[in-house]
Design an enzyme around this catalytic site. Structure first.
Site, PDB file in Angstrom:
ATOM      1  N   LYS A  14       0.825  -1.216   0.000  1.00 48.09           N
ATOM      2  CA  LYS A  14       0.000   0.000   0.000  1.00 48.09           C
ATOM      3  C   LYS A  14       0.856   1.262   0.000  1.00 48.09           C
ATOM      4  O   LYS A  14       0.619   2.188  -0.774  1.00 48.09           O
ATOM      5  CB  LYS A  14      -0.939   0.014   1.221  1.00 48.09           C
ATOM      6  N   ARG A  86      -9.860   0.943   8.050  1.00 50.28           N
ATOM      7  CA  ARG A  86      -9.474  -0.434   8.333  1.00 50.28           C
ATOM      8  C   ARG A  86     -10.567  -1.202   9.060  1.00 50.28           C
ATOM      9  O   ARG A  86     -10.393  -2.382   9.346  1.00 50.28           O
ATOM     10  CB  ARG A  86      -8.225  -0.424   9.209  1.00 50.28           C
ATOM     11  N   ARG A 120      11.322  -7.027   4.755  1.00 48.70           N
ATOM     12  CA  ARG A 120      11.226  -5.563   4.661  1.00 48.70           C
ATOM     13  C   ARG A 120      12.223  -4.897   5.615  1.00 48.70           C
ATOM     14  O   ARG A 120      12.375  -5.284   6.763  1.00 48.70           O
ATOM     15  CB  ARG A 120       9.811  -5.102   5.007  1.00 48.70           C
ATOM     16  N   ARG A 153      11.013  -2.941  10.949  1.00 49.24           N
ATOM     17  CA  ARG A 153       9.965  -2.327  11.760  1.00 49.24           C
ATOM     18  C   ARG A 153       9.647  -3.283  12.896  1.00 49.24           C
ATOM     19  O   ARG A 153       9.527  -4.487  12.667  1.00 49.24           O
ATOM     20  CB  ARG A 153       8.705  -2.142  10.904  1.00 49.24           C
ATOM     21  N   ARG A 164      -1.149  -9.256  13.057  1.00 44.50           N
ATOM     22  CA  ARG A 164      -1.654  -8.215  12.148  1.00 44.50           C
ATOM     23  C   ARG A 164      -2.512  -8.842  11.051  1.00 44.50           C
ATOM     24  O   ARG A 164      -3.520  -8.276  10.644  1.00 44.50           O
ATOM     25  CB  ARG A 164      -0.485  -7.430  11.528  1.00 44.50           C
TER      26      ARG A 164
HETATM   27  P1  AMP Z   1       0.616   0.264   8.623  1.00 38.45           P
HETATM   28  O1  AMP Z   1       1.841   1.082   8.458  1.00 38.45           O
HETATM   29  O2  AMP Z   1      -0.518   0.718   7.739  1.00 38.45           O
HETATM   30  O3  AMP Z   1       0.873  -1.223   8.500  1.00 38.45           O
HETATM   31  O4  AMP Z   1       0.099   0.510  10.125  1.00 38.45           O
HETATM   32  C1  AMP Z   1       0.900   0.156  11.228  1.00 38.45           C
HETATM   33  C2  AMP Z   1       0.052   0.077  12.483  1.00 38.45           C
HETATM   34  O5  AMP Z   1      -0.552   1.357  12.751  1.00 38.45           O
HETATM   35  C3  AMP Z   1      -1.131  -0.892  12.418  1.00 38.45           C
HETATM   36  O6  AMP Z   1      -0.747  -2.216  12.707  1.00 38.45           O
HETATM   37  C4  AMP Z   1      -2.049  -0.296  13.473  1.00 38.45           C
HETATM   38  O7  AMP Z   1      -1.598  -0.589  14.786  1.00 38.45           O
HETATM   39  C5  AMP Z   1      -1.859   1.197  13.258  1.00 38.45           C
HETATM   40  N1  AMP Z   1      -2.811   1.731  12.246  1.00 38.45           N
HETATM   41  C6  AMP Z   1      -2.520   2.237  11.019  1.00 38.45           C
HETATM   42  N2  AMP Z   1      -3.643   2.611  10.376  1.00 38.45           N
HETATM   43  C7  AMP Z   1      -4.675   2.331  11.222  1.00 38.45           C
HETATM   44  C8  AMP Z   1      -6.088   2.453  11.136  1.00 38.45           C
HETATM   45  N3  AMP Z   1      -6.690   2.946  10.032  1.00 38.45           N
HETATM   46  N4  AMP Z   1      -6.820   2.071  12.203  1.00 38.45           N
HETATM   47  C9  AMP Z   1      -6.256   1.582  13.315  1.00 38.45           C
HETATM   48  N5  AMP Z   1      -4.928   1.417  13.456  1.00 38.45           N
HETATM   49  C10 AMP Z   1      -4.140   1.777  12.421  1.00 38.45           C
END
Ligand code: AMP
Length: 207
Positions: A14, A86, A120, A153, A164
């Site tokens: 993404k 999400r 990653r 990360r 996740r």
């Molecule tokens: P990402 O970088 O999109 O994989 O997001 C990393 C982490 O941030 C996720 O595992 C969640 O803990 C939090 N996060 C990101 N976007 C959201 C969202 N829309 N709603 C809730 N938590 C989020």
């Protein structure tokens, strides 16, 4: 101008695809994951609240993320949301302040996700993202752009990735059906190279 959201499991690409599409179509790229990581790094109140959820691979509560997004995009046009919504509650909340015209679903299998996230590496300094197999840094372990050391990360550790993915299946996957019913869903095979995926998405969204 159009507002678009990108859906897909963790590791679907993404962030990479959103950055390219936003640059090409002149959209404002908003990654909720990036905003939250920045809040954590700066030690803000929101960062403190979010950190535990993120470390465990859980979602930050809907009302927190909704307020964060609303503050940044309400009244704007030409927004590309990456990693948001999400949950169905987030989708319903979003509809109150920003209409979505299209939702792109990057379809990638669980095996591919696990492989990608394990490989990653990210630059904490400039945000560049690498894959040790498909997009390795030129100078082992350092960022091509800024020379800083690369790291994994914390939430890309295998046990957190598993969590996740479960959370994605339970909370986020229903959004695919939700937006399909609204006639907004564009499904793209995300298992191919970023160049090919990005150009498909750009073609599908081009006005
Ligand atoms: P990402 O970088 O999109 O994989 O997001 C990393 C982490 O941030 C996720 O595992 C969640 O803990 C939090 N996060 C990101 N976007 C959201 C969202 N829309 N709603 C809730 N938590 C989020």
């Amino acid at each position: 101008m159009r507002n678009v959201a990108l859906l897909g499991p963790p590791g679907a690409g993404k962030g990479t695809i959103a950055a390219r599409v936003a640059a090409e179509l002149h959209l404002l790229h908003l990654s909720t994951g990036d905003v939250l990581r920045d809040e954590v790094a700066r030690g803000t109140e929101l960062g403190h609240l979010a950190q535990g959820f993120m470390e465990r691979g859980e979602l930050v509560p809907d009302h927190v993320v909704l307020a964060m997004v609303r503050e940044r995009v309400e009244g704007r046009e030409g927004v590309l949301l990456d990693g948001f919504p999400r949950t169905l509650a987030q989708a319903e909340g979003l509809a109150q302040f920003l209409p979505l015209h299209a939702v792109v679903y990057l379809a990638v299998s669980k095996d591919e996700v696990v492989r990608r996230l394990g490989n990653r590496r990210v630059c904490a300094s400039c945000g560049a993202v690498y894959n040790l197999v498909t997009q390795p840094p030129k100078a082992g372990g350092r960022c091509d752009r800024c020379g800083e050391k690369l790291a994994q990360r914390p939430d890309d550790a295998a046990d957190v990735v598993a969590r996740r993915y479960e959370v994605y299946e339970r909370d986020s996957r229903p959004l695919v059906e939700h937006y399909a019913q609204q006639g907004k869903l564009i499904t793209v095979d995300g298992a191919r190279s970023p160049d090919v995926v990005a150009s498909d998405v750009i073609e599908a969204l081009r006005p």
